[in-house]
Design an enzyme around this catalytic site. Structure first.
Site, PDB file in Angstrom:
ATOM      1  N   ARG A  20       0.832  -1.214   0.000  1.00  0.00           N
ATOM      2  CA  ARG A  20       0.000   0.000   0.000  1.00  0.00           C
ATOM      3  C   ARG A  20       0.867   1.264   0.000  1.00  0.00           C
ATOM      4  O   ARG A  20       1.000   1.933  -1.012  1.00  0.00           O
ATOM      5  CB  ARG A  20      -0.959  -0.025   1.212  1.00  0.00           C
ATOM      6  CG  ARG A  20      -2.203   0.841   1.030  1.00  0.00           C
ATOM      7  CD  ARG A  20      -1.991   2.320   1.197  1.00  0.00           C
ATOM      8  NE  ARG A  20      -1.364   2.691   2.428  1.00  0.00           N
ATOM      9  CZ  ARG A  20      -0.868   3.888   2.709  1.00  0.00           C
ATOM     10  NH1 ARG A  20      -0.961   4.872   1.847  1.00  0.00           N
ATOM     11  NH2 ARG A  20      -0.300   4.125   3.865  1.00  0.00           N
ATOM     12  N   ASP A  21       1.461   1.574   1.140  1.00  0.00           N
ATOM     13  CA  ASP A  21       2.290   2.774   1.265  1.00  0.00           C
ATOM     14  C   ASP A  21       3.429   2.743   0.249  1.00  0.00           C
ATOM     15  O   ASP A  21       3.780   3.754  -0.361  1.00  0.00           O
ATOM     16  CB  ASP A  21       2.850   2.847   2.691  1.00  0.00           C
ATOM     17  CG  ASP A  21       3.437   4.205   3.047  1.00  0.00           C
ATOM     18  OD1 ASP A  21       3.903   4.355   4.189  1.00  0.00           O
ATOM     19  OD2 ASP A  21       3.439   5.102   2.195  1.00  0.00           O
ATOM     20  N   HIS A 212       6.474   4.144  12.499  1.00  0.00           N
ATOM     21  CA  HIS A 212       6.453   4.052  11.030  1.00  0.00           C
ATOM     22  C   HIS A 212       7.490   5.057  10.546  1.00  0.00           C
ATOM     23  O   HIS A 212       7.175   6.218  10.311  1.00  0.00           O
ATOM     24  CB  HIS A 212       5.044   4.413  10.552  1.00  0.00           C
ATOM     25  CG  HIS A 212       4.847   4.308   9.076  1.00  0.00           C
ATOM     26  ND1 HIS A 212       4.036   3.367   8.504  1.00  0.00           N
ATOM     27  CD2 HIS A 212       5.338   5.034   8.036  1.00  0.00           C
ATOM     28  CE1 HIS A 212       4.019   3.515   7.180  1.00  0.00           C
ATOM     29  NE2 HIS A 212       4.803   4.518   6.881  1.00  0.00           N
ATOM     30  N   HIS A 214      10.444   6.737   8.187  1.00  0.00           N
ATOM     31  CA  HIS A 214      10.925   6.871   6.824  1.00  0.00           C
ATOM     32  C   HIS A 214      12.426   7.086   6.855  1.00  0.00           C
ATOM     33  O   HIS A 214      12.978   7.683   7.789  1.00  0.00           O
ATOM     34  CB  HIS A 214      10.210   8.033   6.127  1.00  0.00           C
ATOM     35  CG  HIS A 214       8.874   7.620   5.586  1.00  0.00           C
ATOM     36  ND1 HIS A 214       8.154   8.354   4.668  1.00  0.00           N
ATOM     37  CD2 HIS A 214       8.120   6.519   5.835  1.00  0.00           C
ATOM     38  CE1 HIS A 214       7.020   7.728   4.378  1.00  0.00           C
ATOM     39  NE2 HIS A 214       6.970   6.620   5.079  1.00  0.00           N
ATOM     40  N   CYS A 245       9.711   9.429  -1.307  1.00  0.00           N
ATOM     41  CA  CYS A 245       9.141  10.514  -0.511  1.00  0.00           C
ATOM     42  C   CYS A 245       8.498  11.520  -1.457  1.00  0.00           C
ATOM     43  O   CYS A 245       9.186  12.088  -2.295  1.00  0.00           O
ATOM     44  CB  CYS A 245      10.240  11.188   0.307  1.00  0.00           C
ATOM     45  SG  CYS A 245       9.616  12.522   1.334  1.00  0.00           S
ATOM     46  N   ASN A 254       9.964   4.923   2.794  1.00  0.00           N
ATOM     47  CA  ASN A 254       9.854   3.857   3.781  1.00  0.00           C
ATOM     48  C   ASN A 254      11.178   3.142   4.060  1.00  0.00           C
ATOM     49  O   ASN A 254      12.003   2.971   3.170  1.00  0.00           O
ATOM     50  CB  ASN A 254       8.874   2.790   3.277  1.00  0.00           C
ATOM     51  CG  ASN A 254       7.435   3.268   3.337  1.00  0.00           C
ATOM     52  OD1 ASN A 254       6.951   3.652   4.391  1.00  0.00           O
ATOM     53  ND2 ASN A 254       6.764   3.261   2.195  1.00  0.00           N
TER      54      ASN A 254
END
Lengths: 308, 298
Positions: A20-21, A212, A214, A245, A254
């Protein structure tokens, strides 16, 4: 190495957000079959949670236009959760109709980010999510809450830890079982991570927290280490470090699942995840995306042909 | 608790350039070092006085040493694998030297064709000459968290070699995760053993980012009291044991983390990034520093 002796959790749940992300933030869009194949591969790695897709309008997120197809097409392995994003009640209903059994809502610790991202204030977004959590509660569907910009905002810059705590508390009080604190632009460092977590931990039990991170500024693993040293036991990551990003063109986003697992393995922390299997899934999706992996572990392992 | 100050040892011009595919001309090396001298860095490893037969990238060691601006307050150590190299280094104006040991017998054999014991005897000659000339010597220990040939390395062995180098007179021991396989777990175990034999004030860590673990490993070292960290501008220097993989941790990314922790380094991050941009252009390669990658887009 005894994790308990060093104050670290014995087990850490990895939440895989690549499909997803990750895919949402990749330049190249992959066909539905490829998404399904990726998720099915990930289901066999031991990962306990895999974020599948997002039930958001395809007008805004074309990469996730096939959400219903993907949700219906994937294999559902026992013991694995398959959460999906649901930005509002409409999305929630579509998700349920497509077979979703867990959903996520996304808040932000920054007003500017909230306005630019979903066109409303934090308060308005909370009201929107309350509709979702209410329906979810009625249907026994667990809801995960995300807080974006927990360590910095691309518009506001600095974000006050108390604001993160406040938004986290709102999401937790409305029924989110877990709050994932996102360093959306990767600007955080162990210093700011510690301060932010100290503020949030006053309002939310440790066991309900996730990070979460990055890796835009290369700080992700150091930030994750800081979080787990403080007792956080849920970490989000993305296979092959998928997902750049959107606020820093060409920069990474990520943190790579492979690199996180490598670190946790070295710390003697159990994740239940097979690193080699994740690397294979990463290899598969990178070929499909025609890109190099963002995982350093994968880069090093494939070049030596060995896995340390 | 973290140290209030950390000394960053910049190894880009030597360790970095030595492990890059492209060789840069002498004036570029000199300009790189001169630019680094303006960033606030206090220690910049300039070159290596080793035979050009073995390390052609460092063949211009004398020219570089003589050509750079030597700013007051900045140390410009050079590698000296033996007495001959030491003498050439001093003749070229070096005021500090480094010697390289290893915690792995196989690595030592493959790298310099002798045993650990024999290598230490060789260094004893350098130590003696350095002592007489009042030249400080830094000792490196390679393979502290793993060896490309032996695999796992015992923490006790690292402690033993470190102790020997320290007893011989090295003022500082830089512990190198040569193939970047270490994790915060193995870093902690290794440092615990070494700190029994060498005072933490004399320890440095030299982490490679081949498996993405460098900053996490450095964080643990800092938590244990280490306050000297090696890094390479732009993350120059790949890994000779994993083709295409990265090597040295990027100085920019390290400084970014230390800044975020409120730890003083004296280094100007922007000037450092500019230096990284310069050398990457000269090498015709992209930077390995994520901070640099992210910053030039914002």
């Amino acid at each position: 190495q005894e994790p308990q002796a060093s104050g670290l959790p014995e087990y850490i749940k990895i939440v895989e957000v690549g499909p997803r992300d990750g895919l949402q933030n990749e330049k190249v869009i992959v066909p539905t079959d490829t998404k399904i194949a990726l998720i099915n591969q990930l289901s066999k790695t031991g990962l306990p949670a895999i974020e599948v897709t997002s039930f958001v309008s395809s007008k805004w997120v074309p990469q996730m236009a096939d959400h219903a197809e993907v949700m219906r097409g994937i294999e559902r392995h026992p013991g694995v959760q398959y959460p999906v994003l649901t930005p509002n009640l409409q999305g929630f209903h579509s998700a349920i109709a497509a077979g979703a059994t867990e959903v996520s809502v996304f808040g932000a610790a920054s007003e500017s980010f909230s306005k630019m991202n979903i066109n409303c204030s934090i308060e308005e977004s909370i009201e929107r999510f309350e509709e979702v959590t209410k329906s979810a509660r009625n249907m026994n569907i667990p809801v995960r809450g995300y807080v974006s910009c927990a360590l910095g905002c691309p518009y506001e810059g600095n974000v006050v830890p108390d604001k993160v705590a406040e938004v986290s508390k709102r999401l937790y009080s409305m029924g989110c079982y877990e709050i994932s604190l996102g360093d959306t632009i990767g600007v955080g460092t162990p210093g700011s991570m510690k301060k932010m977590l100290e503020a949030v931990m006053k309002e939310i039990p440790l066991s309900a927290l996730a990070v979460h991170c990055h890796d835009t500024y290369g700080q992700a693993l150091a930030n994750i280490l800081t979080a787990i040293q403080m007792g956080v036991a849920v970490v989000d990551s993305s296979v092959a470090g998928l997902g750049g990003c959107p606020y820093a063109k060409g920069a990474t986003g990520n943190v790579a699942t492979e690199d996180v697992i490598y670190m946790l393995n070295g710390l003697g922390i159990n994740t239940g995840v097979n690193l080699c299997a994740v690397m294979e899934a990463g290899n598969f999706i990178c070929k499909a995306l025609n890109k190099k992996t963002n995982s350093k572990v994968a880069q090093a392992s494939f070049s030596t042909g060995t896995i340390n | 608790a973290y140290p209030k100050r950390v000394k960053v040892v910049e190894v880009g011009p030597r360790d970095g350039l030595q492990n890059e595919k492209n060789v840069v001309p002498t004036p570029v090396k000199i300009n790189l070092i001169n630019m680094l001298s303006e960033t606030g860095l206090q220690v910049i490893e300039a070159t290596s006085f080793v035979s050009p037969k073995w390390v052609p990238q460092m063949a211009d060691h004398t020219e570089v040493m003589q050509g750079i601006n030597k700013l007051p307050g900045i140390s410009y150590p050079v590698l000296t694998p033996n007495l001959k190299g030491f003498q050439a280094a001093v003749a070229a104006g070096a005021k500090e030297v480094s010697i390289f040991g290893a915690a792995s017998e196989l690595f030592t054999q493959k790298n310099i064709n002798c045993s650990i014991e024999e290598s230490l005897e060789r260094f004893e000659e350098v130590m003696k000459a350095a002592r007489e000339a009042s030249i400080p010597v830094r000792g490196y220990v390679s393979c502290v968290l793993g060896c490309p040939y032996e695999g796992k390395i015992s923490a006790a062995k690292v402690a033993e070699v470190s102790k020997k180098l320290y007893s011989m007179g090295c003022y500082e021991i830089s512990l190198g995760d040569t193939i970047g396989v270490g994790t915060p777990g193995s870093m902690r175990e290794m440092l615990t053993a070494v700190m029994k034999e060498v005072p933490v004030g004399a320890l440095a860590v030299h982490c490679h980012d081949t498996y993405g673990q460098a900053l996490a490993n450095i964080l643990v070292a800092l938590q244990m009291g280490v306050s000297v960290v090696d890094a390479s501008v732009a993350g120059l220097g790949g890994c000779p044991y994993a083709k295409g993989a990265s090597g040295n941790v990027a100085t920019e990314d390290l400084v970014y983390m230390l800044n975020g922790l409120g730890i003083h380094t004296g280094v100007n991050l922007q000037k450092l990034m500019d230096t990284g941009t310069f050398i990457c252009n000269a090498l015709n390669r992209k930077t390995n520093s994520k901070v640099s990658q992210a910053s030039c887009r914002l």
